[in-house]
Design a protein around this motif. Structure first.
Motif, PDB file in Angstrom:
ATOM      1  N   GLU A 188       0.969  -1.077  -0.159  1.00 25.20           N
ATOM      2  CA  GLU A 188       0.184  -0.154   0.061  1.00 25.20           C
ATOM      3  C   GLU A 188       1.248   1.537   0.092  1.00 25.20           C
ATOM      4  O   GLU A 188       0.285   2.626  -0.067  1.00 25.20           O
ATOM      5  CB  GLU A 188      -1.341   0.637   1.352  1.00 25.20           C
ATOM      6  CG  GLU A 188      -1.673  -1.181   1.032  1.00 25.20           C
ATOM      7  CD  GLU A 188      -3.069  -1.298   2.677  1.00 25.20           C
ATOM      8  OE1 GLU A 188      -2.567  -0.583   3.515  1.00 25.20           O
ATOM      9  OE2 GLU A 188      -4.088  -1.736   2.988  1.00 25.20           O
ATOM     10  N   GLY A 189       2.185   0.996  -0.320  1.00 23.58           N
ATOM     11  CA  GLY A 189       3.088   2.590  -0.767  1.00 23.58           C
ATOM     12  C   GLY A 189       3.386   2.785  -1.354  1.00 23.58           C
ATOM     13  O   GLY A 189       2.183   3.124  -2.384  1.00 23.58           O
ATOM     14  N   GLU A 190       3.704   3.555  -1.262  1.00 18.49           N
ATOM     15  CA  GLU A 190       4.262   4.170  -3.051  1.00 18.49           C
ATOM     16  C   GLU A 190       5.501   3.989  -4.600  1.00 18.49           C
ATOM     17  O   GLU A 190       6.041   4.294  -5.152  1.00 18.49           O
ATOM     18  CB  GLU A 190       4.569   6.107  -3.070  1.00 18.49           C
ATOM     19  CG  GLU A 190       3.551   6.816  -2.422  1.00 18.49           C
ATOM     20  CD  GLU A 190       2.481   7.127  -2.849  1.00 18.49           C
ATOM     21  OE1 GLU A 190       2.455   7.258  -4.039  1.00 18.49           O
ATOM     22  OE2 GLU A 190       1.205   6.219  -2.454  1.00 18.49           O
ATOM     23  N   GLY A 191       6.234   2.979  -2.993  1.00 21.08           N
ATOM     24  CA  GLY A 191       7.664   2.613  -3.842  1.00 21.08           C
ATOM     25  C   GLY A 191       7.731   1.910  -5.071  1.00 21.08           C
ATOM     26  O   GLY A 191       8.863   2.019  -5.830  1.00 21.08           O
ATOM     27  N   HIS A 192       6.592   1.499  -5.749  1.00 20.60           N
ATOM     28  CA  HIS A 192       5.799   0.036  -6.160  1.00 20.60           C
ATOM     29  C   HIS A 192       6.030   1.362  -8.414  1.00 20.60           C
ATOM     30  O   HIS A 192       6.483   0.543  -8.710  1.00 20.60           O
ATOM     31  CB  HIS A 192       5.152  -0.039  -6.424  1.00 20.60           C
ATOM     32  CG  HIS A 192       3.341   0.469  -6.413  1.00 20.60           C
ATOM     33  ND1 HIS A 192       2.856   1.630  -5.751  1.00 20.60           N
ATOM     34  CD2 HIS A 192       2.665   0.474  -6.980  1.00 20.60           C
ATOM     35  CE1 HIS A 192       2.202   1.657  -5.089  1.00 20.60           C
ATOM     36  NE2 HIS A 192       1.656   1.677  -6.530  1.00 20.60           N
ATOM     37  N   ILE A 193       5.912   2.395  -7.781  1.00 18.64           N
ATOM     38  CA  ILE A 193       5.595   3.226  -8.581  1.00 18.64           C
ATOM     39  C   ILE A 193       6.918   3.718  -9.295  1.00 18.64           C
ATOM     40  O   ILE A 193       7.452   3.959 -10.421  1.00 18.64           O
ATOM     41  CB  ILE A 193       5.208   4.873  -8.675  1.00 18.64           C
ATOM     42  CG1 ILE A 193       3.736   4.855  -7.883  1.00 18.64           C
ATOM     43  CG2 ILE A 193       4.759   5.934  -9.560  1.00 18.64           C
ATOM     44  CD1 ILE A 193       2.037   4.092  -9.004  1.00 18.64           C
ATOM     45  N   LYS A 194       7.931   3.867  -8.333  1.00 18.03           N
ATOM     46  CA  LYS A 194       9.542   4.248  -9.039  1.00 18.03           C
ATOM     47  C   LYS A 194       9.991   2.663  -9.178  1.00 18.03           C
ATOM     48  O   LYS A 194      10.637   2.913 -10.394  1.00 18.03           O
ATOM     49  CB  LYS A 194      10.158   5.131  -8.000  1.00 18.03           C
ATOM     50  CG  LYS A 194       9.752   6.495  -7.496  1.00 18.03           C
ATOM     51  CD  LYS A 194      10.510   7.475  -6.304  1.00 18.03           C
ATOM     52  CE  LYS A 194      10.565   8.830  -6.496  1.00 18.03           C
ATOM     53  NZ  LYS A 194      10.740   9.534  -5.519  1.00 18.03           N
ATOM     54  N   LEU A 195       9.635   1.827  -9.216  1.00 17.11           N
ATOM     55  CA  LEU A 195      10.234   0.850  -9.758  1.00 17.11           C
ATOM     56  C   LEU A 195       9.604   0.308 -10.634  1.00 17.11           C
ATOM     57  O   LEU A 195      11.069  -0.480 -11.218  1.00 17.11           O
ATOM     58  CB  LEU A 195      10.329  -0.038  -8.364  1.00 17.11           C
ATOM     59  CG  LEU A 195      10.951  -0.052  -6.352  1.00 17.11           C
ATOM     60  CD1 LEU A 195      10.833  -1.459  -5.873  1.00 17.11           C
ATOM     61  CD2 LEU A 195      12.382  -0.018  -7.754  1.00 17.11           C
ATOM     62  N   ALA A 196       8.483   0.438 -10.809  1.00 21.19           N
ATOM     63  CA  ALA A 196       8.427  -0.142 -12.082  1.00 21.19           C
ATOM     64  C   ALA A 196       8.904   0.979 -13.071  1.00 21.19           C
ATOM     65  O   ALA A 196       8.399   0.410 -14.467  1.00 21.19           O
ATOM     66  CB  ALA A 196       6.281   0.331 -11.969  1.00 21.19           C
ATOM     67  N   ALA A 197       9.084   2.411 -12.889  1.00 22.24           N
ATOM     68  CA  ALA A 197       9.354   3.416 -13.970  1.00 22.24           C
ATOM     69  C   ALA A 197      10.863   3.022 -14.381  1.00 22.24           C
ATOM     70  O   ALA A 197      11.796   2.331 -15.132  1.00 22.24           O
ATOM     71  CB  ALA A 197       9.189   4.928 -12.933  1.00 22.24           C
ATOM     72  N   SER A 198      12.012   2.356 -13.342  1.00 21.43           N
ATOM     73  CA  SER A 198      12.918   1.969 -13.324  1.00 21.43           C
ATOM     74  C   SER A 198      13.182   0.871 -13.884  1.00 21.43           C
ATOM     75  O   SER A 198      13.681   0.764 -15.197  1.00 21.43           O
ATOM     76  CB  SER A 198      14.045   1.505 -12.018  1.00 21.43           C
ATOM     77  OG  SER A 198      13.096   2.987 -11.125  1.00 21.43           O
ATOM     78  N   VAL A 199      12.201  -0.306 -14.048  1.00 20.28           N
ATOM     79  CA  VAL A 199      11.777  -1.321 -14.335  1.00 20.28           C
ATOM     80  C   VAL A 199      11.985  -1.054 -15.997  1.00 20.28           C
ATOM     81  O   VAL A 199      12.757  -1.135 -17.404  1.00 20.28           O
ATOM     82  CB  VAL A 199      11.163  -2.304 -14.665  1.00 20.28           C
ATOM     83  CG1 VAL A 199      10.215  -3.626 -15.068  1.00 20.28           C
ATOM     84  CG2 VAL A 199      11.455  -3.432 -12.397  1.00 20.28           C
ATOM     85  N   GLU A 200      10.625   0.284 -16.165  1.00 19.07           N
ATOM     86  CA  GLU A 200      10.680   0.415 -18.014  1.00 19.07           C
ATOM     87  C   GLU A 200      11.838   1.178 -18.659  1.00 19.07           C
ATOM     88  O   GLU A 200      12.199   0.996 -19.386  1.00 19.07           O
ATOM     89  CB  GLU A 200       9.214   1.304 -17.848  1.00 19.07           C
ATOM     90  CG  GLU A 200       9.267   1.796 -19.147  1.00 19.07           C
ATOM     91  CD  GLU A 200       8.804   1.104 -20.268  1.00 19.07           C
ATOM     92  OE1 GLU A 200       8.564   0.593 -21.624  1.00 19.07           O
ATOM     93  OE2 GLU A 200       8.917  -0.434 -19.789  1.00 19.07           O
ATOM     94  N   PHE A 201      12.428   1.173 -17.515  1.00 18.56           N
ATOM     95  CA  PHE A 201      13.993   2.402 -18.470  1.00 18.56           C
ATOM     96  C   PHE A 201      15.571   1.445 -18.055  1.00 18.56           C
ATOM     97  O   PHE A 201      15.571   1.202 -19.399  1.00 18.56           O
ATOM     98  CB  PHE A 201      14.138   3.079 -17.057  1.00 18.56           C
ATOM     99  CG  PHE A 201      13.585   5.044 -17.456  1.00 18.56           C
ATOM    100  CD1 PHE A 201      12.647   4.890 -18.228  1.00 18.56           C
ATOM    101  CD2 PHE A 201      14.358   5.704 -16.567  1.00 18.56           C
ATOM    102  CE1 PHE A 201      12.173   6.656 -18.060  1.00 18.56           C
ATOM    103  CE2 PHE A 201      13.735   7.731 -16.630  1.00 18.56           C
ATOM    104  CZ  PHE A 201      12.945   7.232 -17.636  1.00 18.56           C
TER     105      PHE A 201
END
Length: 335
Positions: free
Chosen positions: A73-86
């Protein structure tokens, strides 16, 4: 009297997964666009050329979905998902230079517009941004998983380069290549979703196994589509793997099963710097003759079954159902 209506099974689709992660993926996409910004004008131009070209964003969707599967339920998944796409985008930029590809997702490859040097350097920029976002999340284990994946992907690419045009490549050798170059990022993208919420090790491993087996199945289907798909679906030319001398599983199977004359054809065609349309048609005929495409799809189904089994550890939920359907979709592309 009862009326019996014919049952028409619905084709597997990724749309259920897309719908479930839509809100979070909008935030991921906004973050991706903001992180491509640079005072160096060419960097956002090159990055946006590929990022906005219509990719499915499957890997970051898997990160979002596995975080949801793990009740994060946090926010970290957004940055990790963007990292994966990069990370994925960076490998595409680098791959097109190595493979001398002209097309990517139905558009001119970035290297054809801006040159090889710019493509490589912008790929490096995106990797740097990916690692910055991983650090910002602040969970060392996630950073370890994704940084290890970056090393493994590079190793897989080098292994593929070494195997290019080498008809002695075995099926085991080839599976090692695609585990590294393709499936590792699928696996890491899924695993970090569970690690974010500090789920039990068994659940983390299950998410990793799901991603790894899905990634292998996905690449095997891509191998088939290169000889039997449509250019519109692939976003690249049919037969590009053949023209680039890539040894993929269909080629390995057809080469092993062929007679001496057929093996001589494969050696000659794959080692040439340029191949003709007639050679491509003969290659396709040999692949069909020896069931190489059909058996590669069977292998993909096998890995797809293992991906589905990995999710059995989790209780019923809409996101679990959507992930299972995503496996079916990935494999059904080959039919």
């Amino acid at each position: 009297m009862a009326v019996v209506l014919p049952f028409e099974p619905k084709d597997p689709s990724i749309e259920t997964l897309v719908r479930l992660v839509k809100g979070d993926m909008e935030r991921v996409n906004a973050l991706i666009l903001s992180r491509t910004g640079s005072d160096v004008a060419m960097i956002p131009e090159v990055a946006t050329h590929l990022i906005s070209s219509g990719g499915k964003r499957l890997r970051p969707m898997l990160t979002i979905a596995c975080a949801a599967l793990s009740d994060y339920e946090g926010e970290g998944h957004i940055k990790l998902a963007a990292s994966v796409e990069f990370m994925h985008t960076a490998t595409l930029l680098h791959d097109d230079v190595v493979d001398e590809s002209d097309m990517r997702r139905g558009k001119l490859a970035a290297r054809k517009v801006w040159g090889n040097e710019a493509s490589v350097l912008v790929g490096d920029f995106l990797l740097g941004q990916a690692f910055k976002m991983m650090v910002e999340v602040g969970i060392l284990e996630c950073l370890d998983i994704l940084s290890t994946a970056a090393c493994t992907i590079a190793e897989g690419e080098v292994m593929q380069l070494a195997a290019a045009k080498n008809t002695e490549t075995s099926e085991d050798d080839y599976l090692a290549v695609i585990r590294g170059k393709t499936a590792e990022l699928f696996a890491a993208a899924c695993e970090v979703g569970a690690v974010l919420n500090h789920r039990p090790k068994a659940e983390q491993t299950a998410c990793r196994s799901f991603g790894m087996n899905l990634g292998i199945a996905f690449q095997l289907v891509d191998d088939v589509l290169d000889y039997g798909g449509s250019q519109a679906k692939l976003g690249k030319n049919i037969g590009d793997d053949f023209r680039e001398g890539k040894i993929t599983l269909p080629v390995i199977l057809a080469f092993r099963r062929g007679d001496a004359q057929e093996r001589a054809f494969w050696k000659e065609a794959l080692e040439q710097s340029e191949t003709s349309d007639e050679q491509l048609q003969k290659a396709i005929a040999l692949l069909i003759k020896h069931r190489a495409l059909a058996d590669t799809l069977e292998r993909a189904q096998h890995y797809g079954a293992m991906a589905r089994d990995a999710l059995a550890l989790f209780g019923p939920s809409p996101v679990k159902d959507a992930l299972v359907e995503a496996v079916d979709f990935a494999i059904s592309r080959g039919y």
